[in-house]
Motif scaffolding. Structure first.
Motif, PDB file in Angstrom:
ATOM      1  N   GLN A   1       0.997  -1.132  -0.020  1.00 27.81           N
ATOM      2  CA  GLN A   1       0.028   0.124  -0.106  1.00 27.81           C
ATOM      3  C   GLN A   1       0.916   1.340  -0.095  1.00 27.81           C
ATOM      4  N   PRO A   2       0.258   2.451  -0.340  1.00 31.38           N
ATOM      5  CA  PRO A   2       1.329   3.461  -0.791  1.00 31.38           C
ATOM      6  C   PRO A   2       1.651   4.145   0.477  1.00 31.38           C
ATOM      7  N   THR A   3       0.923   4.106   1.556  1.00 31.49           N
ATOM      8  CA  THR A   3       1.110   4.716   2.967  1.00 31.49           C
ATOM      9  C   THR A   3       0.666   3.823   3.927  1.00 31.49           C
ATOM     10  N   PRO A   4       1.446   3.972   5.115  1.00 30.99           N
ATOM     11  CA  PRO A   4       2.687   4.656   5.452  1.00 30.99           C
ATOM     12  C   PRO A   4       3.853   4.321   4.364  1.00 30.99           C
ATOM     13  N   GLY A   5       4.663   5.265   4.168  1.00 35.80           N
ATOM     14  CA  GLY A   5       5.769   4.777   3.343  1.00 35.80           C
ATOM     15  C   GLY A   5       7.161   5.354   4.042  1.00 35.80           C
ATOM     16  N   GLY A   6       8.040   5.613   3.061  1.00 38.01           N
ATOM     17  CA  GLY A   6       9.505   5.841   3.355  1.00 38.01           C
ATOM     18  C   GLY A   6       9.558   7.291   4.187  1.00 38.01           C
TER      19      GLY A   6
ATOM     20  N   ARG B   1       4.813  14.415  11.905  1.00 37.24           N
ATOM     21  CA  ARG B   1       5.397  14.377  10.543  1.00 37.24           C
ATOM     22  C   ARG B   1       5.031  13.354   9.864  1.00 37.24           C
ATOM     23  N   ALA B   2       4.992  12.056  10.652  1.00 33.52           N
ATOM     24  CA  ALA B   2       4.707  10.890   9.945  1.00 33.52           C
ATOM     25  C   ALA B   2       3.196  10.958   9.495  1.00 33.52           C
ATOM     26  N   ASP B   3       2.360  11.596  10.288  1.00 35.46           N
ATOM     27  CA  ASP B   3       1.094  11.742   9.626  1.00 35.46           C
ATOM     28  C   ASP B   3       1.099  12.710   8.485  1.00 35.46           C
ATOM     29  N   ALA B   4       1.721  13.875   8.896  1.00 34.58           N
ATOM     30  CA  ALA B   4       1.556  14.716   7.699  1.00 34.58           C
ATOM     31  C   ALA B   4       2.171  14.149   6.447  1.00 34.58           C
ATOM     32  N   ASP B   5       3.302  13.452   6.481  1.00 36.28           N
ATOM     33  CA  ASP B   5       3.666  12.563   5.199  1.00 36.28           C
ATOM     34  C   ASP B   5       2.850  11.834   4.636  1.00 36.28           C
TER      35      ASP B   5
ATOM     36  N   GLY C   1      17.076  11.200   8.806  1.00 39.36           N
ATOM     37  CA  GLY C   1      17.318  12.772   7.855  1.00 39.36           C
ATOM     38  C   GLY C   1      17.707  12.313   6.430  1.00 39.36           C
ATOM     39  N   ARG C   2      18.734  11.358   6.409  1.00 41.42           N
ATOM     40  CA  ARG C   2      18.918  10.976   5.115  1.00 41.42           C
ATOM     41  C   ARG C   2      17.891  10.084   4.236  1.00 41.42           C
ATOM     42  N   ALA C   3      16.930   9.386   5.271  1.00 44.28           N
ATOM     43  CA  ALA C   3      15.602   8.705   4.492  1.00 44.28           C
ATOM     44  C   ALA C   3      14.862   9.802   4.094  1.00 44.28           C
ATOM     45  N   ALA C   4      14.804  10.743   4.873  1.00 47.79           N
ATOM     46  CA  ALA C   4      13.795  11.986   4.486  1.00 47.79           C
ATOM     47  C   ALA C   4      14.189  12.720   3.138  1.00 47.79           C
ATOM     48  N   LEU C   5      15.590  12.682   3.011  1.00 49.26           N
ATOM     49  CA  LEU C   5      16.188  13.210   1.752  1.00 49.26           C
ATOM     50  C   LEU C   5      15.702  12.439   0.466  1.00 49.26           C
ATOM     51  N   GLN C   6      15.722  11.069   0.580  1.00 50.55           N
ATOM     52  CA  GLN C   6      15.359  10.412  -0.375  1.00 50.55           C
ATOM     53  C   GLN C   6      13.903  10.808  -0.872  1.00 50.55           C
ATOM     54  N   THR C   7      12.731  10.419   0.191  1.00 47.29           N
ATOM     55  CA  THR C   7      11.409  11.070   0.177  1.00 47.29           C
ATOM     56  C   THR C   7      11.409  12.426  -0.763  1.00 47.29           C
ATOM     57  N   LEU C   8      12.187  13.256  -0.390  1.00 47.13           N
ATOM     58  CA  LEU C   8      12.287  14.620  -0.680  1.00 47.13           C
ATOM     59  C   LEU C   8      12.894  14.678  -2.543  1.00 47.13           C
ATOM     60  N   LEU C   9      13.846  13.904  -2.739  1.00 46.82           N
ATOM     61  CA  LEU C   9      14.291  13.964  -3.961  1.00 46.82           C
ATOM     62  C   LEU C   9      13.561  13.087  -4.774  1.00 46.82           C
ATOM     63  N   VAL C  10      12.591  12.295  -4.611  1.00 48.14           N
ATOM     64  CA  VAL C  10      11.724  11.704  -5.490  1.00 48.14           C
ATOM     65  C   VAL C  10      10.700  12.443  -5.884  1.00 48.14           C
ATOM     66  N   ASN C  11      10.334  13.612  -5.019  1.00 51.24           N
ATOM     67  CA  ASN C  11       9.452  14.659  -5.369  1.00 51.24           C
ATOM     68  C   ASN C  11       9.934  15.850  -6.251  1.00 51.24           C
ATOM     69  N   ASP C  12      11.216  15.771  -6.813  1.00 55.93           N
ATOM     70  CA  ASP C  12      11.672  16.541  -7.644  1.00 55.93           C
ATOM     71  C   ASP C  12      11.794  17.992  -7.186  1.00 55.93           C
ATOM     72  N   PRO C  13      12.469  18.371  -5.937  1.00 56.88           N
ATOM     73  CA  PRO C  13      12.612  19.539  -5.349  1.00 56.88           C
ATOM     74  C   PRO C  13      13.368  20.778  -6.229  1.00 56.88           C
ATOM     75  N   PRO C  14      13.023  22.050  -5.993  1.00 56.78           N
ATOM     76  CA  PRO C  14      13.682  22.920  -6.871  1.00 56.78           C
ATOM     77  C   PRO C  14      14.952  23.115  -6.210  1.00 56.78           C
TER      78      PRO C  14
END
Length: 189
Positions: free
Chosen positions: A19-24, A75-79, A151-164
């Motif tokens: 299932q897509p959530t919860p995820g990384g 933040r887990a819920d927000a994500d 923090g590095r795991a959060a980075l991967q979630t950020l990067l997959v969403n093509d940040p500016p």
């Protein structure tokens, strides 16, 4: 039910399902909460008569880290909400471009904020290490490692969403701060 209200066992079972959530992102936030709570414990054990010269500092650090742990669980819920909205936006051709952009911005902001929080709290624990009760310093170091990994795991979630570019630059700075904090926890330190 929120992540904070869920047992660790139930959270892990949900995380392991197809299932897509919860995820990384939610997993990163939960790991960060564990790291912050462990850091709070290390600070709490550096209070009392023996540590009176630093008790105000360590009490404040413990309080800050306990609050951070609760915020990270939120933040887990927000994500989870942000990613669910993002996946819905991919399927909804009727969404106006501005709304689609706002949803994507939220999906990036949650992990970017988590990464920044992990970096800030790991740095605070790094500064605390020389003043930490030596019998509990291993827990403070473990907290730094947990925050850095989260923090590095959060980075991967950020990067997959093509940040500016600006968000990527900030993420790079936050990752550098995490690496610096972990360097004080090396085998030869």
């Amino acid at each position: 039910m929120t992540t904070a209200q869920t047992t660790l066992d139930a959270f892990c079972l949900d995380l392991g399902r197809r299932q897509p959530t919860p995820g990384g992102g939610a997993a990163a936030a939960a790991a960060a909460a564990v790291g912050a709570a462990l850091g709070a414990m290390a600070a709490a054990y550096t209070t009392g008569r023996k540590w009176a010269d630093r008790e105000a500092e360590t009490t404040a650090l413990a309080t800050d880290l306990r609050q951070a742990a609760a915020a990270m669980l939120a933040r887990a819920d927000a994500d989870t909400r942000a990613y669910a909205a993002l996946t819905r936006s991919w399927r909804d051709d009727t969404l106006p471009p501005e709304e689609r952009a706002a949803i994507a911005d939220t999906a990036r902001a949650v992990p970017a904020g988590l990464l920044a929080d992990c970096a800030a709290h790991a740095a605070a624990l790094q500064r605390f290490l020389p003043r930490c009760n030596p019998r509990i310093v291993s827990d403070a170091r473990a907290a730094i490692h947990l925050l850095a990994g989260a923090g590095r795991a959060a980075l991967q979630t950020l990067l997959v969403n093509d940040p500016p570019a600006a968000m990527r630059d900030q993420a790079r700075c936050d990752c550098d701060a995490l690496a610096a904090a972990e360097a004080d926890c090396a085998l030869d330190s």
